[in-house]
Design a protein around this motif. Structure first.
Motif, short mmCIF file in Angstrom:
data_model
loop_
_atom_site.label_atom_id
_atom_site.label_comp_id
_atom_site.label_asym_id
_atom_site.label_seq_id
_atom_site.Cartn_x
_atom_site.Cartn_y
_atom_site.Cartn_z
N PHE A 239 1.32 -4.51 5.35
CA PHE A 239 0.83 -4.91 6.48
C PHE A 239 1.29 -6.35 7.29
CE2 PHE A 239 -2.03 -1.61 5.83
CZ PHE A 239 -2.84 -1.53 7.08
N ALA A 240 1.30 -7.40 6.38
CA ALA A 240 1.87 -8.68 6.69
C ALA A 240 3.03 -8.67 7.38
CB ALA A 240 1.69 -9.55 5.56
N ARG A 241 3.91 -7.96 6.87
CA ARG A 241 5.35 -7.76 7.27
C ARG A 241 5.46 -7.03 8.77
NH1 ARG A 241 10.23 -8.32 4.07
NH2 ARG A 241 8.77 -9.30 2.50
N VAL A 242 4.74 -6.12 8.68
CA VAL A 242 4.55 -5.56 10.22
C VAL A 242 4.00 -6.30 11.12
CG1 VAL A 242 3.70 -3.31 11.24
CG2 VAL A 242 4.43 -3.31 9.22
N PHE A 243 2.93 -6.87 10.84
CA PHE A 243 2.21 -7.77 11.57
C PHE A 243 3.23 -8.85 12.30
CE2 PHE A 243 -1.93 -7.14 9.62
CZ PHE A 243 -2.46 -6.07 10.24
N ALA A 244 4.16 -9.50 11.45
CA ALA A 244 4.98 -10.53 11.69
C ALA A 244 6.21 -9.99 12.36
CB ALA A 244 5.51 -11.16 10.35
N THR A 245 6.82 -8.99 12.02
CA THR A 245 7.82 -8.49 12.64
C THR A 245 7.70 -7.74 13.84
OG1 THR A 245 8.11 -6.47 11.19
CG2 THR A 245 9.28 -8.41 10.37
N GLU B 232 4.59 3.46 11.77
CA GLU B 232 5.85 3.72 11.60
C GLU B 232 6.80 2.77 10.98
OE1 GLU B 232 9.39 3.62 14.94
OE2 GLU B 232 8.34 5.83 14.66
N ARG B 233 6.59 1.41 11.13
CA ARG B 233 7.02 0.23 10.26
C ARG B 233 6.46 -0.05 8.94
NH1 ARG B 233 11.53 0.44 11.05
NH2 ARG B 233 11.85 -1.68 10.27
N LEU C 266 6.22 -0.72 3.30
CA LEU C 266 5.52 -0.25 2.01
C LEU C 266 6.50 0.39 0.79
CD1 LEU C 266 2.85 0.01 0.32
CD2 LEU C 266 2.84 2.25 1.31
N ASP C 267 7.47 1.07 1.28
CA ASP C 267 8.31 1.65 0.37
C ASP C 267 9.26 0.63 -0.13
OD1 ASP C 267 9.66 3.97 -0.80
OD2 ASP C 267 11.11 3.84 0.51
N LEU D 171 0.88 9.22 4.41
CA LEU D 171 2.22 9.16 4.11
C LEU D 171 2.19 7.77 3.31
CD1 LEU D 171 5.12 9.68 4.10
CD2 LEU D 171 5.34 8.54 6.44
N GLY D 172 1.49 7.04 3.37
CA GLY D 172 1.35 5.44 2.59
C GLY D 172 0.69 5.95 1.19
N ALA D 173 -0.08 6.97 1.08
CA ALA D 173 -0.47 7.40 -0.17
C ALA D 173 0.67 7.92 -0.80
CB ALA D 173 -1.82 8.52 -0.08
N GLU D 174 1.28 8.93 -0.13
CA GLU D 174 2.48 9.57 -0.67
C GLU D 174 3.40 8.65 -1.22
OE1 GLU D 174 5.81 13.06 0.28
OE2 GLU D 174 3.96 12.85 1.63
N ILE D 175 3.69 7.84 -0.55
CA ILE D 175 4.74 6.66 -0.92
C ILE D 175 4.55 5.89 -2.10
CG2 ILE D 175 5.85 4.34 -0.20
CD1 ILE D 175 6.04 5.71 2.70
N LYS D 176 3.01 5.44 -2.25
CA LYS D 176 2.63 4.64 -3.34
C LYS D 176 2.53 5.60 -4.83
CE LYS D 176 -0.50 1.67 -1.04
NZ LYS D 176 -1.86 1.19 -0.96
N LEU D 177 2.01 6.83 -4.54
CA LEU D 177 2.11 7.91 -5.80
C LEU D 177 3.24 8.36 -6.14
CD1 LEU D 177 -1.35 9.77 -4.88
CD2 LEU D 177 -0.95 7.76 -6.53
#
Length: 182
Positions: free
Chosen positions: A51-57, A100-101, A106-107, A146-152
């Motif tokens: 989240f922080a990276r997307v907010f910044a970039t 999208e970002r 996250l990945d 998609l976030g859940a899928e990436i984490k799991l």
């Protein structure tokens, strides 16, 4: 191990005893829903960092997570709060840009983080599947799908779940359970 009682009659919940090695139920359990963060896995804060990276970039706000409380919230609700705090229109386009970002970061961040599956997860899933009439096993989470899928997938757990209800289904966490019932 936390378990959802939303799908089980109260009398069944009182008689079920879940352990790491076995599951003993004296009534039929038809559906068991799990949250992800802190219940199935620990990601080392990868979601908040993404989240922080997307907010910044993407939105040029390097301190975007400082005033946001993440616990118990949906991803969509968190992003909406961020937009409102920073006077960014909560448009479909801005949500698309964010998520999208977010999944990219996250990945990337998960691959570099200290992560672990919560103790007993594999055992409880195996025990549930070993019941004479195994329940459906699913997810009920504030993560976008998609976030859940990436984490799991990071933990090789995504394939363990037959269904799910996610932040994509409803922005308010309390309403996500209704989506699971469909």
């Amino acid at each position: 191990m936390e378990r959802s009682s939303a799908a089980m009659p109260v009398e069944t919940v009182k008689r079920c005893q879940l352990g790491f090695e076995s599951v003993a139920c004296h009534g039929m359990v038809r559906l068991v829903l799990f949250d992800i963060d802190g219940t199935l896995v620990h990601t080392g804060g990868a979601g908040i960092k993404a989240f922080a990276r997307v907010f910044a970039t993407e939105f040029n706000l390097p301190n975007g997570v400082e005033r946001i409380k993440f616990a118990g919230r949906t991803d969509v609700n968190l992003v909406r709060e961020f937009f409102l705090l920073h006077e960014i229109p909560p448009s479909a386009e801005n949500f698309r840009r964010f998520f999208e970002r977010y999944v990219f970061w996250l990945d990337h961040i998960l691959a570099q983080s200290h992560t672990e599956a919560c103790p007993g997860v594999a055992q409880i899933l195996r025990a549930l599947r070993g019941l004479p009439q195994p329940p459906l096993i699913g997810l009920l989470t504030g993560n976008i799908q998609l976030g859940a899928e990436i984490k799991l997938r990071h933990f090789d757990l995504w394939r363990e779940f037959e269904l799910g209800a996610f932040a994509d289904d409803h922005e308010e966490r309390d309403q996500i359970a209704h989506a699971a019932r469909r």
